[in-house]
Motif scaffolding. Sequence first.
Motif, PDB file in Angstrom:
ATOM      1  N   GLU A  32      35.319  33.558  36.344  1.00 43.74           N
ATOM      2  CA  GLU A  32      34.370  34.198  37.862  1.00 43.74           C
ATOM      3  C   GLU A  32      35.637  34.959  39.004  1.00 43.74           C
ATOM      4  OE1 GLU A  32      30.790  33.307  40.338  1.00 43.74           O
ATOM      5  OE2 GLU A  32      31.419  31.943  39.272  1.00 43.74           O
ATOM      6  N   SER A  33      36.379  34.094  39.042  1.00 42.95           N
ATOM      7  CA  SER A  33      37.400  34.104  40.335  1.00 42.95           C
ATOM      8  C   SER A  33      38.182  35.885  39.474  1.00 42.95           C
ATOM      9  CB  SER A  33      38.342  33.536  40.764  1.00 42.95           C
ATOM     10  OG  SER A  33      38.935  33.160  39.126  1.00 42.95           O
ATOM     11  N   GLU A  34      38.843  35.799  38.635  1.00 40.72           N
ATOM     12  CA  GLU A  34      39.384  36.658  37.661  1.00 40.72           C
ATOM     13  C   GLU A  34      38.210  37.834  38.228  1.00 40.72           C
ATOM     14  OE1 GLU A  34      42.523  35.575  34.896  1.00 40.72           O
ATOM     15  OE2 GLU A  34      40.259  34.957  34.316  1.00 40.72           O
ATOM     16  N   LEU A  35      37.278  37.882  38.104  1.00 39.38           N
ATOM     17  CA  LEU A  35      35.987  39.000  37.793  1.00 39.38           C
ATOM     18  C   LEU A  35      35.761  39.444  39.198  1.00 39.38           C
ATOM     19  CD1 LEU A  35      33.560  37.761  35.305  1.00 39.38           C
ATOM     20  CD2 LEU A  35      34.746  39.929  34.702  1.00 39.38           C
ATOM     21  N   THR A  36      35.955  38.634  39.774  1.00 40.20           N
ATOM     22  CA  THR A  36      35.259  38.655  41.426  1.00 40.20           C
ATOM     23  C   THR A  36      36.768  39.415  42.180  1.00 40.20           C
ATOM     24  OG1 THR A  36      34.078  37.032  41.692  1.00 40.20           O
ATOM     25  CG2 THR A  36      35.253  37.668  43.880  1.00 40.20           C
ATOM     26  N   LYS A  37      38.104  39.675  41.653  1.00 43.47           N
ATOM     27  CA  LYS A  37      39.390  39.927  42.540  1.00 43.47           C
ATOM     28  C   LYS A  37      39.129  41.308  41.379  1.00 43.47           C
ATOM     29  CE  LYS A  37      44.459  39.241  42.438  1.00 43.47           C
ATOM     30  NZ  LYS A  37      45.284  39.010  42.004  1.00 43.47           N
ATOM     31  N   LYS A  97      38.075  46.734  35.148  1.00 41.18           N
ATOM     32  CA  LYS A  97      38.584  47.014  36.633  1.00 41.18           C
ATOM     33  C   LYS A  97      37.282  48.816  36.575  1.00 41.18           C
ATOM     34  CE  LYS A  97      39.904  49.377  39.785  1.00 41.18           C
ATOM     35  NZ  LYS A  97      39.834  50.322  40.351  1.00 41.18           N
ATOM     36  N   PHE A  98      37.118  49.604  35.112  1.00 36.59           N
ATOM     37  CA  PHE A  98      36.999  50.475  35.451  1.00 36.59           C
ATOM     38  C   PHE A  98      35.574  50.632  35.226  1.00 36.59           C
ATOM     39  CE2 PHE A  98      35.246  54.097  32.803  1.00 36.59           C
ATOM     40  CZ  PHE A  98      36.283  55.238  33.797  1.00 36.59           C
ATOM     41  N   GLY A  99      34.639  49.827  34.513  1.00 32.62           N
ATOM     42  CA  GLY A  99      33.512  49.508  35.263  1.00 32.62           C
ATOM     43  C   GLY A  99      32.744  48.689  35.926  1.00 32.62           C
ATOM     44  N   LEU A 100      33.329  47.763  36.110  1.00 37.56           N
ATOM     45  CA  LEU A 100      32.963  46.999  37.959  1.00 37.56           C
ATOM     46  C   LEU A 100      33.025  48.167  39.256  1.00 37.56           C
ATOM     47  CD1 LEU A 100      34.759  43.390  37.459  1.00 37.56           C
ATOM     48  CD2 LEU A 100      31.710  44.727  36.847  1.00 37.56           C
ATOM     49  N   VAL A 101      33.957  49.044  38.823  1.00 34.40           N
ATOM     50  CA  VAL A 101      34.130  49.831  40.089  1.00 34.40           C
ATOM     51  C   VAL A 101      34.319  51.034  40.342  1.00 34.40           C
ATOM     52  CG1 VAL A 101      36.345  50.203  41.942  1.00 34.40           C
ATOM     53  CG2 VAL A 101      36.593  47.888  40.901  1.00 34.40           C
ATOM     54  N   GLU A 102      34.752  51.769  39.646  1.00 38.32           N
ATOM     55  CA  GLU A 102      34.456  53.354  39.103  1.00 38.32           C
ATOM     56  C   GLU A 102      33.145  53.575  38.741  1.00 38.32           C
ATOM     57  OE1 GLU A 102      38.813  52.723  39.929  1.00 38.32           O
ATOM     58  OE2 GLU A 102      37.920  52.066  38.619  1.00 38.32           O
ATOM     59  N   LEU A 103      32.662  53.061  37.480  1.00 41.26           N
ATOM     60  CA  LEU A 103      31.074  53.293  36.946  1.00 41.26           C
ATOM     61  C   LEU A 103      30.232  52.272  37.804  1.00 41.26           C
ATOM     62  CD1 LEU A 103      31.703  53.066  33.159  1.00 41.26           C
ATOM     63  CD2 LEU A 103      31.770  54.930  34.861  1.00 41.26           C
ATOM     64  N   ALA A 104      30.418  51.446  38.613  1.00 43.59           N
ATOM     65  CA  ALA A 104      29.564  50.997  39.510  1.00 43.59           C
ATOM     66  C   ALA A 104      28.908  49.959  38.847  1.00 43.59           C
ATOM     67  CB  ALA A 104      29.083  51.769  40.569  1.00 43.59           C
ATOM     68  N   LEU A 105      29.024  49.935  37.842  1.00 42.41           N
ATOM     69  CA  LEU A 105      28.165  48.441  36.938  1.00 42.41           C
ATOM     70  C   LEU A 105      28.337  47.169  37.090  1.00 42.41           C
ATOM     71  CD1 LEU A 105      29.262  50.485  33.580  1.00 42.41           C
ATOM     72  CD2 LEU A 105      27.048  50.840  34.887  1.00 42.41           C
ATOM     73  N   LYS A 106      26.996  46.369  37.393  1.00 42.54           N
ATOM     74  CA  LYS A 106      27.190  45.064  37.874  1.00 42.54           C
ATOM     75  C   LYS A 106      27.324  44.298  36.368  1.00 42.54           C
ATOM     76  CE  LYS A 106      25.592  46.367  41.801  1.00 42.54           C
ATOM     77  NZ  LYS A 106      26.258  46.096  42.961  1.00 42.54           N
ATOM     78  N   GLN A 107      27.716  42.733  36.746  1.00 45.59           N
ATOM     79  CA  GLN A 107      28.057  42.235  35.535  1.00 45.59           C
ATOM     80  C   GLN A 107      27.108  41.925  34.806  1.00 45.59           C
ATOM     81  OE1 GLN A 107      31.009  38.408  36.626  1.00 45.59           O
ATOM     82  NE2 GLN A 107      31.542  39.856  38.343  1.00 45.59           N
ATOM     83  N   ASP A 108      25.680  41.286  35.146  1.00 47.93           N
ATOM     84  CA  ASP A 108      25.033  41.415  34.582  1.00 47.93           C
ATOM     85  C   ASP A 108      24.393  41.980  33.362  1.00 47.93           C
ATOM     86  OD1 ASP A 108      24.824  38.639  35.685  1.00 47.93           O
ATOM     87  OD2 ASP A 108      23.197  39.171  37.100  1.00 47.93           O
ATOM     88  N   GLN A 139      24.363  42.407  29.549  1.00 50.98           N
ATOM     89  CA  GLN A 139      23.149  42.771  28.780  1.00 50.98           C
ATOM     90  C   GLN A 139      23.204  43.581  27.473  1.00 50.98           C
ATOM     91  OE1 GLN A 139      19.579  42.748  31.070  1.00 50.98           O
ATOM     92  NE2 GLN A 139      17.970  43.621  29.222  1.00 50.98           N
ATOM     93  N   ALA A 140      24.233  44.814  28.376  1.00 53.27           N
ATOM     94  CA  ALA A 140      24.277  46.069  27.572  1.00 53.27           C
ATOM     95  C   ALA A 140      25.024  45.616  26.145  1.00 53.27           C
ATOM     96  CB  ALA A 140      24.970  46.942  28.290  1.00 53.27           C
ATOM     97  N   PHE A 141      25.989  44.889  26.930  1.00 56.06           N
ATOM     98  CA  PHE A 141      26.576  44.787  25.553  1.00 56.06           C
ATOM     99  C   PHE A 141      26.569  43.877  24.573  1.00 56.06           C
ATOM    100  CE2 PHE A 141      29.817  42.320  23.238  1.00 56.06           C
ATOM    101  CZ  PHE A 141      31.194  43.323  23.237  1.00 56.06           C
ATOM    102  N   GLU A 142      24.896  43.140  25.013  1.00 55.32           N
ATOM    103  CA  GLU A 142      24.776  41.883  23.541  1.00 55.32           C
ATOM    104  C   GLU A 142      23.858  43.233  22.495  1.00 55.32           C
ATOM    105  OE1 GLU A 142      23.109  38.565  25.841  1.00 55.32           O
ATOM    106  OE2 GLU A 142      25.263  38.233  26.211  1.00 55.32           O
ATOM    107  N   GLU A 143      22.887  44.022  23.623  1.00 55.55           N
ATOM    108  CA  GLU A 143      21.881  44.905  22.911  1.00 55.55           C
ATOM    109  C   GLU A 143      22.584  45.813  22.280  1.00 55.55           C
ATOM    110  OE1 GLU A 143      19.826  46.578  25.764  1.00 55.55           O
ATOM    111  OE2 GLU A 143      18.952  45.000  26.624  1.00 55.55           O
ATOM    112  N   GLN A 144      23.386  46.201  22.183  1.00 48.90           N
ATOM    113  CA  GLN A 144      24.298  46.756  21.140  1.00 48.90           C
ATOM    114  C   GLN A 144      24.951  45.770  20.199  1.00 48.90           C
ATOM    115  OE1 GLN A 144      28.192  49.603  21.872  1.00 48.90           O
ATOM    116  NE2 GLN A 144      26.721  50.044  22.917  1.00 48.90           N
TER     117      GLN A 144
END
Length: 169
Positions: free
Chosen positions: A96-101, A142-153, A157-162
Amino acid sequence: MLDTAKLLRLSREAKQTISLNRNFRQKPADWRKTVYVNLDVQLGLLADQLGWFKGWQNMPAMAINATTINNYVQTLNLFLWIAQVEQWTHLVVLEESELTKLAKMPKRDLNAHYLGIKSMLWNCYLQGDQASFKHAWHSIIKFGLVELALKQDFLQQAFEEQINALVTD
């Protein structure tokens, strides 16, 4: 929270199910090439769909839509398949700390970000460079979390559904 250990487990199970259900088998060396080519193409599709580099074509601002999410999640899954092929699965589990960073990092020039990921993946393929893979994995997260501004949750969910849709097709 984005549970990368669970993503890895789901990805591994999906790969096994697809291989069995579709009778898709390749020699390990051929499978390795196939996964790298798929990831290379998928990254290109993601970039093309987002179109940040097409300024001369009067492209609208980057729009995040269902296609973007689908392409991004497929990209993550292919990264996980590479981790499995190369036996680098220990590199994809993030605390979690790495994801937050990663989520707090500043936005980057998208061309540099994209080319950096591609360069690192070539180092992985050609030289078996684990450090490049780890850095590329962090960069795509980081691209997904920052550049695309996608939330972790949302990503979880999107990964699990796909993945569920992939194994039930």
